[in-house]
Design a protein around this motif. Structure first.
Motif, mmCIF file in Angstrom:
data_model
loop_
_atom_site.group_PDB
_atom_site.id
_atom_site.type_symbol
_atom_site.label_atom_id
_atom_site.label_comp_id
_atom_site.label_asym_id
_atom_site.label_seq_id
_atom_site.Cartn_x
_atom_site.Cartn_y
_atom_site.Cartn_z
ATOM 1 N N MET A 42 8.167 -1.964 17.776
ATOM 2 C CA MET A 42 9.239 -2.532 17.126
ATOM 3 C C MET A 42 10.134 -1.782 16.498
ATOM 4 O O MET A 42 11.673 -2.575 16.548
ATOM 5 C CB MET A 42 8.662 -2.668 15.684
ATOM 6 C CG MET A 42 7.576 -3.749 15.423
ATOM 7 S SD MET A 42 7.950 -5.442 15.705
ATOM 8 C CE MET A 42 9.567 -5.636 14.647
ATOM 9 N N SER A 43 10.588 -0.351 16.732
ATOM 10 C CA SER A 43 11.555 0.388 16.424
ATOM 11 C C SER A 43 12.786 0.234 18.272
ATOM 12 O O SER A 43 13.447 0.247 17.805
ATOM 13 C CB SER A 43 11.057 1.757 17.095
ATOM 14 O OG SER A 43 12.011 2.440 17.284
ATOM 15 N N PHE A 44 11.910 -0.064 19.070
ATOM 16 C CA PHE A 44 12.300 -0.523 20.312
ATOM 17 C C PHE A 44 13.071 -1.923 20.126
ATOM 18 O O PHE A 44 14.222 -2.394 21.023
ATOM 19 C CB PHE A 44 11.856 -0.540 21.425
ATOM 20 C CG PHE A 44 12.651 -0.836 22.929
ATOM 21 C CD1 PHE A 44 12.823 -0.575 23.528
ATOM 22 C CD2 PHE A 44 11.820 -2.180 23.325
ATOM 23 C CE1 PHE A 44 13.236 -0.348 24.840
ATOM 24 C CE2 PHE A 44 12.593 -3.049 24.700
ATOM 25 C CZ PHE A 44 13.651 -1.737 25.442
ATOM 26 N N TYR A 45 12.903 -2.969 19.751
ATOM 27 C CA TYR A 45 13.536 -4.288 19.368
ATOM 28 C C TYR A 45 14.504 -4.371 18.186
ATOM 29 O O TYR A 45 15.106 -4.997 18.277
ATOM 30 C CB TYR A 45 11.977 -5.087 18.958
ATOM 31 C CG TYR A 45 10.729 -5.553 20.006
ATOM 32 C CD1 TYR A 45 11.675 -6.113 20.829
ATOM 33 C CD2 TYR A 45 9.661 -5.837 19.492
ATOM 34 C CE1 TYR A 45 10.774 -6.069 22.155
ATOM 35 C CE2 TYR A 45 8.354 -6.593 20.395
ATOM 36 C CZ TYR A 45 9.192 -6.745 21.334
ATOM 37 O OH TYR A 45 8.458 -7.356 23.076
ATOM 38 N N ALA A 46 14.013 -2.509 17.402
ATOM 39 C CA ALA A 46 14.981 -3.354 16.505
ATOM 40 C C ALA A 46 16.404 -2.488 16.993
ATOM 41 O O ALA A 46 17.460 -3.202 16.406
ATOM 42 C CB ALA A 46 14.795 -2.224 15.431
#
Length: 259
Positions: A42-46
Motif C-alpha cells: 500500500m505504501s508503494f501504491y500510494a
C-alpha cells in the motif's frame, strides 16, 4: 470470450510495442515481493499508483504515468500484454515508433483523467496499462474495422476459436466496459471501467489525424475496412486449447482497481 490473435501483419518490427511489453513485465516481476507485506504494498501504491483523491487534493500527478506500468496480478498483466501484443503492432506500423510512443502515453493519461473525473474522491489505488491499451484498441477500430480477429470462446468444456471482424469484437468489449461502469459501485475495488471507456475514446480521437492522412473515407473505400495488405491465414479447424486447472490463492492483498 477473448482475442488470441489478429490476421493483420505489420510491415515493420514493432520495437515500441515489444519494449512496452518488456517494461511492464520487468516492473511486475520486480514488485512481486511486495505482495508478502500488505503495508509495504500500500505504501508503494500510494507513491506510484493513480489515486483519484490525491489528484483532487493537488498532488500525486505522477501516478497518472507510473500507474500505467503496474499490475495487480498474473492474470491482470497477462491479459493486458496479450491485448497490447495483438493490436499494438499495427498502430505502430501506421504511426511510426515515436508517434506510437506519444500516442500510447497520451491515451493512458487521458484514461487516467477520465477515471479521476468519474470518481474524484476515491482513495482506491488504480494500476494497469489497459487504459492506454484501450486507446490502442480505439485506434485499431478506426483504421482496421474489418480486420479479422480470432477469439477464443469457452463454454464450460467447449473450446472454439472463431474469427470475427475487429469492429464486432471491439464494439462488444466497449459495450461491456460501459455496462460495467454503470453497474459497479464507485467505492469498491475491481475494474476501472471508466478508464477503459476513456482510453478507448481518447485513442480513437487521437487516431483521426492518422486516418485523415491516409485518406479518411477514401482509405475505407480503398481498403473496404480491411488491412491494406494480405492478411495472415490460420487454420482454426483443428485448434487445440489445453485445459488449465485453476488454483485458489489465499494471500491477502490490498484492494485496488485494475485497468
Amino acid at each position: 470470450m477473448f482475442p488470441i490473435r489478429d490476421h493483420n501483419p505489420s510491415g515493420r518490427t514493432p520495437f515500441v510495442t515489444y519494449a512496452l511489453i518488456a517494461i511492464n513485465i520487468a516492473v511486475f516481476l520486480s514488485t512481486l515481493d511486495l505482495n508478502q507485506s500488505p503495508r509495504a504494498l500500500m505504501s508503494f501504491y500510494a507513491n506510484y499508483a493513480l489515486v483519484p483523491a490525491f489528484l483532487s487534493e493537488g498532488y500525486g500527478y505522477s501516478g497518472l504515468v507510473t500507474s500505467m506500468f503496474l499490475h495487480g496480478g498474473w492474470m491482470h498483466i497477462a491479459g493486458n500484454m496479450l491485448f497490447l501484443y495483438i493490436f499494438g503492432d499495427n498502430l505502430e506500423d501506421k504511426m511510426g515508433h515515436a508517434g506510437f510512443t506519444l500516442f500510447y502515453l497520451a491515451a493512458g493519461l487521458g484514461a487516467g483523467l477520465i477515471h479521476w473525473l468519474a470518481d474524484p474522491f476515491s482513495a482506491i489505488p488504480t494500476v494497469g496499462a489497459s487504459g492506454a491499451i484501450a486507446g490502442v484498441m480505439g485506434g485499431y477500430l478506426l483504421l482496421f474495422p474489418k480486420a479479422r480477429v480470432d477469439i477464443l470462446i469457452i463454454l464450460i468444456i467447449i473450446f472454439r476459436v472463431l474469427p470475427v471482424p475487429a469492429w464486432l469484437m471491439l464494439a462488444l468489449w466497449f459495450a461491456m466496459q460501459l455496462l460495467g461502469g454503470w453497474s459497479e459501485p464507485a467505492d469498491q475495488g475491481g475494474v476501472a471501467y471508466w478508464a477503459h471507456v476513456g482510453g478507448f475514446v481518447v485513442g480513437l480521437a487521437l487516431t483521426v489525424p492518422v486516418w485523415l492522412r491516409l485518406g479518411g473515407p477514401r482509405f475505407w473505400t480503398r481498403t473496404h475496412g480491411l488491412p491494406p495488405h494480405p492478411e495472415t491465414r490460420y487454420d482454426t479447424s483443428r485448434s487445440r486449447v489445453p485445459r488449465i486447472q485453476s488454483r485458489k490463492s489465499h494471500s491477502q492483498v490490498p484492494r485496488i482497481r485494475r485497468k
